[in-house]
Design an enzyme around this catalytic site. Structure first.
Site, PDB file in Angstrom:
ATOM      1  CB  SER A 193      59.944  29.899  -5.916  1.00  0.00           C
ATOM      2  OG  SER A 193      60.205  28.710  -5.212  1.00  0.00           O
TER       3      SER A 193
ATOM      4  CE  LYS B  17      56.211  19.734  -3.682  1.00  0.00           C
ATOM      5  NZ  LYS B  17      57.515  19.444  -3.075  1.00  0.00           N
TER       6      LYS B  17
ATOM      7  CG  ASP C  67      60.679  18.312  -4.847  1.00  0.00           C
ATOM      8  OD1 ASP C  67      61.198  19.428  -4.980  1.00  0.00           O
ATOM      9  OD2 ASP C  67      59.465  18.150  -4.625  1.00  0.00           O
TER      10      ASP C  67
ATOM     11  N   GLY D  89      68.337  22.551   4.044  1.00  0.00           N
ATOM     12  CA  GLY D  89      67.407  22.496   2.922  1.00  0.00           C
ATOM     13  C   GLY D  89      67.666  23.507   1.816  1.00  0.00           C
TER      14      GLY D  89
ATOM     15  N   GLY E  88      54.482  14.204   2.338  1.00  0.00           N
ATOM     16  CA  GLY E  88      54.693  14.334   0.898  1.00  0.00           C
ATOM     17  C   GLY E  88      56.171  14.425   0.547  1.00  0.00           C
TER      18      GLY E  88
HETATM   19  P1  ATR Z   1      55.450  17.701   3.525  1.00  0.00           P
HETATM   20  O1  ATR Z   1      54.927  17.635   2.123  1.00  0.00           O
HETATM   21  O2  ATR Z   1      56.259  18.926   3.806  1.00  0.00           O
HETATM   22  O3  ATR Z   1      56.145  16.448   3.932  1.00  0.00           O
HETATM   23  P2  ATR Z   1      53.194  16.831   5.124  1.00  0.00           P
HETATM   24  O4  ATR Z   1      52.777  15.837   4.092  1.00  0.00           O
HETATM   25  O5  ATR Z   1      52.140  17.615   5.828  1.00  0.00           O
HETATM   26  O6  ATR Z   1      54.158  17.911   4.474  1.00  0.00           O
HETATM   27  O7  ATR Z   1      54.123  16.084   6.199  1.00  0.00           O
HETATM   28  C1  ATR Z   1      54.639  16.712   7.315  1.00  0.00           C
HETATM   29  C2  ATR Z   1      55.505  15.735   8.098  1.00  0.00           C
HETATM   30  O8  ATR Z   1      55.947  16.372   9.295  1.00  0.00           O
HETATM   31  C3  ATR Z   1      54.774  14.473   8.555  1.00  0.00           C
HETATM   32  O9  ATR Z   1      55.685  13.413   8.624  1.00  0.00           O
HETATM   33  C4  ATR Z   1      54.281  14.883   9.935  1.00  0.00           C
HETATM   34  O10 ATR Z   1      53.981  13.813  10.803  1.00  0.00           O
HETATM   35  P3  ATR Z   1      52.502  13.175  10.818  1.00  0.00           P
HETATM   36  O11 ATR Z   1      52.435  12.251   9.644  1.00  0.00           O
HETATM   37  O12 ATR Z   1      52.421  12.483  12.121  1.00  0.00           O
HETATM   38  O13 ATR Z   1      51.543  14.337  10.715  1.00  0.00           O
HETATM   39  C5  ATR Z   1      55.486  15.630  10.448  1.00  0.00           C
HETATM   40  N1  ATR Z   1      55.203  16.543  11.542  1.00  0.00           N
HETATM   41  C6  ATR Z   1      54.616  17.761  11.466  1.00  0.00           C
HETATM   42  N2  ATR Z   1      54.534  18.325  12.681  1.00  0.00           N
HETATM   43  C7  ATR Z   1      55.090  17.443  13.571  1.00  0.00           C
HETATM   44  C8  ATR Z   1      55.328  17.443  14.985  1.00  0.00           C
HETATM   45  N3  ATR Z   1      54.966  18.488  15.760  1.00  0.00           N
HETATM   46  N4  ATR Z   1      55.922  16.363  15.538  1.00  0.00           N
HETATM   47  C9  ATR Z   1      56.303  15.327  14.772  1.00  0.00           C
HETATM   48  N5  ATR Z   1      56.121  15.259  13.433  1.00  0.00           N
HETATM   49  C10 ATR Z   1      55.517  16.297  12.833  1.00  0.00           C
END
Ligand code: ATR
Length: 278
Positions: free
Chosen positions: A16, A65, A102, A243, A127
């Protein structure tokens, strides 16, 4: 000199500052954009201090956020709907207005197809997924949305929340049921972090198992620019979006809120080339 900052934790790899400072320089605006890493335990105290400081605006990222909402004086409609703020403008009286750029940034590369995408698979329920899910049903008018998430409770919570503001058909599929489901979608979206960092050799899903020839595969990850998911999709002849578009579009949205000016197109093109090689 107007001061802007990105608030989040951790912020190591953020692009950013490079994006916004390039636009400020190009337009001759006397402003600087910096990184402000705040430890989550210190968040509320740090914000109270910042409210007394001389700031022109902020971007907000993971994990703040939602937490920042209670510090916002005026909340724009979209940010209120999503219950998440990624952009703050500070007015001359020191009041903070909260926005969410976003939401539109996600939909932008798909707007020319709005109304033509009937079904969508949304992978992830964190999120980022909330702004994306709302844009899918409200901006792209997708009629059927299926949500899968490793933690099923989060998928159900997201679905329940969406149903309140949409008449789309929203379903939740158990994580382990997806591979054998044979379900086909017009749009596949990855909002999880699978595909970056330590998982960069993995694809969260086999895109070709859930696609027809015109399916679009959208990965919110921008580093790497081409995730394993997008590699598989492209190898199968599918159209892909990474992205980087969303990152640049949300930045352009914030820039416009702060300065009243459009983000300069030559800078956008240059960033696309230098940061993402596209
Ligand atoms: P963001 O704001 O970037 O969405 P987040 O709220 O931490 O960050 O969400 C991360 C997402 O990636 C979630 O959907 C998470 O799944 P969980 O709700 O089960 O935690 C998913 N995620 C992260 N690591 C993962 C993995 N190794 N396998 C599957 N899903 C994963």
């Amino acid at each position: 000199m107007d001061r802007y900052a990105l608030i989040g934790f951790p912020l190591g790899h953020s692009l950013s500052p490079q994006i916004h400072n390039a636009a400020f320089d190009f337009l001759g605006i006397e402003a600087r954009y910096e990184l402000l890493e705040i430890e989550p335990a210190r968040f509320d105290k740090a914000i109270s201090t910042m409210k007394k400081g001389h700031w022109a605006g902020f971007n907000v990222t993971v994990p703040f956020k939602e937490r920042v909402l209670k510090h916002i004086d005026f909340l724009q409609d979209e940010a209120a709907k999503i219950a998440a703020v990624n952009t703050i403008k500070v007015d001359k009286n020191g009041n903070w207005s909260g926005y969410n750029t976003d939401y539109r940034a996600f939909a932008r590369p798909l707007l020319d197809r709005a109304g033509k995408i009937g079904s969508c698979l949304l992978i992830g329920a964190g999120g980022a997924a909330r702004a994306v899910a709302l844009a899918v049903v409200q901006e792209l008018n997708v009629a059927e949305l299926c949500i899968v998430n490793r933690t099923p409770e989060r998928a159900s919570a997201l679905a329940g929340w969406l149903m309140k503001s949409s008449s789309a058909e929203i379903s939740v599929l158990p994580w382990n049921d997806l591979p054998d489901s044979r379900l086909i979608f017009d749009l596949l979206i990855n909002t999880t972090s699978v595909g970056m960092g330590e998982t960069s050799d993995r694809s969260v899903v086999d895109p070709l198992a859930h696609a027809h020839s015109a399916t679009v595969v959208y990965d919110l990850i921008y580093n790497p620019a081409q995730t394993r998911l997008l590699q598989l999709a492209e190898a199968g002849g599918l159209q892909t979006i990474n992205g980087s578009t969303m990152l640049l579009e949300q930045a352009a949205g914030a820039f416009n809120i702060w300065t009243g000016k459009s983000f300069p197109t030559p800078v956008l093109e240059n960033l696309r080339n230098t940061l993402f090689n596209r």
